[in-house]
Enzyme design. Structure first.
Site, PDB file in Angstrom:
ATOM      1  N   HIS A 210       8.733   5.786   3.697  1.00  0.00           N
ATOM      2  CA  HIS A 210       7.920   5.442   2.591  1.00  0.00           C
ATOM      3  C   HIS A 210       7.007   6.571   1.819  1.00  0.00           C
ATOM      4  O   HIS A 210       7.167   6.882   0.696  1.00  0.00           O
ATOM      5  CB  HIS A 210       6.960   4.284   3.053  1.00  0.00           C
ATOM      6  CG  HIS A 210       5.914   3.644   2.329  1.00  0.00           C
ATOM      7  ND1 HIS A 210       6.171   2.479   1.732  1.00  0.00           N
ATOM      8  CD2 HIS A 210       4.867   4.155   1.672  1.00  0.00           C
ATOM      9  CE1 HIS A 210       5.134   2.219   0.885  1.00  0.00           C
ATOM     10  NE2 HIS A 210       4.408   3.323   0.719  1.00  0.00           N
ATOM     11  N   GLU A 211       6.526   7.366   2.891  1.00  0.00           N
ATOM     12  CA  GLU A 211       5.576   8.433   2.446  1.00  0.00           C
ATOM     13  C   GLU A 211       6.366   9.361   1.620  1.00  0.00           C
ATOM     14  O   GLU A 211       6.061  10.129   0.766  1.00  0.00           O
ATOM     15  CB  GLU A 211       4.765   9.139   3.544  1.00  0.00           C
ATOM     16  CG  GLU A 211       3.569   8.204   4.120  1.00  0.00           C
ATOM     17  CD  GLU A 211       2.940   7.322   3.205  1.00  0.00           C
ATOM     18  OE1 GLU A 211       2.633   7.988   2.160  1.00  0.00           O
ATOM     19  OE2 GLU A 211       2.541   6.046   3.272  1.00  0.00           O
ATOM     20  N   HIS A 214       7.337   8.919  -1.949  1.00  0.00           N
ATOM     21  CA  HIS A 214       6.218   8.889  -2.662  1.00  0.00           C
ATOM     22  C   HIS A 214       6.355  10.550  -3.001  1.00  0.00           C
ATOM     23  O   HIS A 214       6.122  10.609  -4.043  1.00  0.00           O
ATOM     24  CB  HIS A 214       4.736   8.870  -1.921  1.00  0.00           C
ATOM     25  CG  HIS A 214       4.429   7.489  -1.841  1.00  0.00           C
ATOM     26  ND1 HIS A 214       4.395   6.685  -3.116  1.00  0.00           N
ATOM     27  CD2 HIS A 214       3.853   6.456  -1.077  1.00  0.00           C
ATOM     28  CE1 HIS A 214       3.934   5.208  -2.703  1.00  0.00           C
ATOM     29  NE2 HIS A 214       3.541   5.176  -1.493  1.00  0.00           N
ATOM     30  N   TYR A 271       5.392  -3.799  -0.779  1.00  0.00           N
ATOM     31  CA  TYR A 271       4.418  -4.384  -0.099  1.00  0.00           C
ATOM     32  C   TYR A 271       4.942  -5.402   0.513  1.00  0.00           C
ATOM     33  O   TYR A 271       6.022  -6.142   0.149  1.00  0.00           O
ATOM     34  CB  TYR A 271       3.485  -5.047  -0.993  1.00  0.00           C
ATOM     35  CG  TYR A 271       2.163  -3.918  -1.385  1.00  0.00           C
ATOM     36  CD1 TYR A 271       2.195  -2.430  -1.061  1.00  0.00           C
ATOM     37  CD2 TYR A 271       1.103  -4.404  -1.760  1.00  0.00           C
ATOM     38  CE1 TYR A 271       1.012  -1.795  -1.086  1.00  0.00           C
ATOM     39  CE2 TYR A 271       0.018  -3.477  -2.215  1.00  0.00           C
ATOM     40  CZ  TYR A 271       0.003  -2.091  -1.939  1.00  0.00           C
ATOM     41  OH  TYR A 271      -0.881  -1.307  -2.134  1.00  0.00           O
TER      42      TYR A 271
HETATM   43 ZN   LIG Z   1       2.883   3.824  -0.374  1.00  0.00          ZN
END
Ligand SMILES: [Zn+2]
Ligand SMILES: *[C@@H]1O[C@H](CO)[C@@H](O)[C@H](O)[C@H]1NC(C)=O
Ligand SMILES: *[C@@H]1O[C@H](CO)[C@@H](O)[C@H](O)[C@H]1NC(C)=O
Length: 321
Positions: A210-211, A214, A271
């Site tokens: 996830h990071e 980004h 989310y």
């Molecule tokens: Zn995030």
């Protein structure tokens, strides 16, 4: 005789009424306790669900935008504004520079422009020294990060991280432990753009991916402009104190943010269903419109098939020369 009978009846009536009164008092007390127990039980379940969310989604609870996105406030606001009014803005910092340049921009290039899809990184000595207990129990944060980038290279042929050795590229990603999980979005043209993988962040591979998504230019999936076709956002269930989290559900201009061709409930960037809910035990903040969507929403296991396909479509193959 009459007097005695009357007295006896009076006594009986008195006893009955006392018994009734005391049994009423007892049942009131019992009810009270029962109700209080159920209130207490409910509070316990809510607190448990809250703790679980903080443990399972540590990236939601940092101090950055939406928990883990390090992005200048005015840039995020501009992306939100464009989602409302349309048109071209001045920011594009993710993967490709071409669309951005055709809009006459001057800021934001994308990894492909500099790293040709190869992303230089530097790991701090502190990050390297962190223990397995600070990782996932069996591996250290450093081992898990190295495993994640090897995995990405294997799964997405052209996304390749390589160690920054000074002077080879002007820009690199600085991998550190830090206080939370957070990353600067896209290519920031900076020496040492942040990627922090702190407490709990390397517990699950999905959180690490996830990071890294980004860093590769991706935002949170539920902030896409087309999200209402797949999910319903229940702003009325979102926490307003101690932190007002409602703006975490604002949409951003999809024209300026890299994303997959279709909305992806299973994306590692989505989310979870009860994100920032006032009652995480029983109130949802995002509901998938289909069972298929609900079943995968918020997963932090792995890239979804669409995540992988999107990265491959944007970075290649064929890999940029
Ligand atoms: Zn995030
Ligand atoms: C139940 O809660 C009420 C108000 O919260 C309180 O006044 C009462 O004493 C409690 N009763 C028990 C049995 O705990
Ligand atoms: C910890 O992470 C490593 C590297 O990604 C992985 O091989 C291992 O299975 C993980 N262990 C646990 C307990 O999750």
């Amino acid at each position: 005789m009459n007097v005695f009978r009357t007295f006896a009846l009076f006594c009986i009536a008195l006893l009955v009424s006392q018994a009734r009164a005391s049994s009423e008092a007892l049942s009131e007390e019992e009810e009270d306790t029962e109700e209080n127990n159920s209130i207490r039980e409910r509070e316990r379940l809510k607190a448990e669900a809250d703790a679980e969310q903080r443990r399972e989604y540590p990236e939601m609870y940092g101090d950055a935008e939406q928990g883990d996105m390090i992005i200048p406030k005015e840039e995020l606001e501009e992306l939100k504004r464009l989602a409302k009014v349309g048109g071209h803005g001045k920011y594009r910092t993710s993967i490709f520079n071409s669309a951005y340049f055709s809009y006459g921009g001057t800021y934001g290039y994308g990894w492909i422009y500099y790293g040709l899809g190869r992303i230089p990184y530097y790991v701090t000595p502190d990050f390297k020294q962190r223990t397995a207990a600070e990782g996932n129990g069996s591996h250290t944060p450093y081992e898990i990060f190295m495993d994640a980038i090897a995995y990405i290279k294997n799964e997405v042929a052209c996304v390749d991280f390589f160690p920054f050795e000074g002077a080879t590229t002007p820009y690199y990603v600085l991998v550190d432990y830090g206080a939370s999980c957070q990353a600067e979005i896209g290519c920031r043209m900076k020496s040492g753009q942040k990627l922090d993988l702190g407490p709990y962040c390397t517990f699950k591979r999905g959180t690490v991916l996830h990071e890294i998504m980004h860093v590769l230019g991706f935002y949170h999936e539920h902030t896409r402009q087309d999200r209402d076709s797949e999910v319903t956002v229940h702003l009325e269930n979102v926490e307003t104190s101690p932190n007002d989290r409602r703006s975490n559900f604002d949409v951003v201009s999809t024209d300026f943010v890299d994303h997959s061709p279709v909305y992806d409930c299973g994306s590692v960037m989505h989310y979870t269903h009860n994100a920032y809910s006032t009652d995480k035990f029983s109130l949802d903040t995002i509901t998938g419109k289909t069972t298929a969507c609900r079943n995968v929403m918020g997963q932090r296991v792995d890239f979804s098939p669409i995540d992988k396909a999107t990265l491959a479509a944007k970075y290649g193959p064929p890999c940029p020369a």
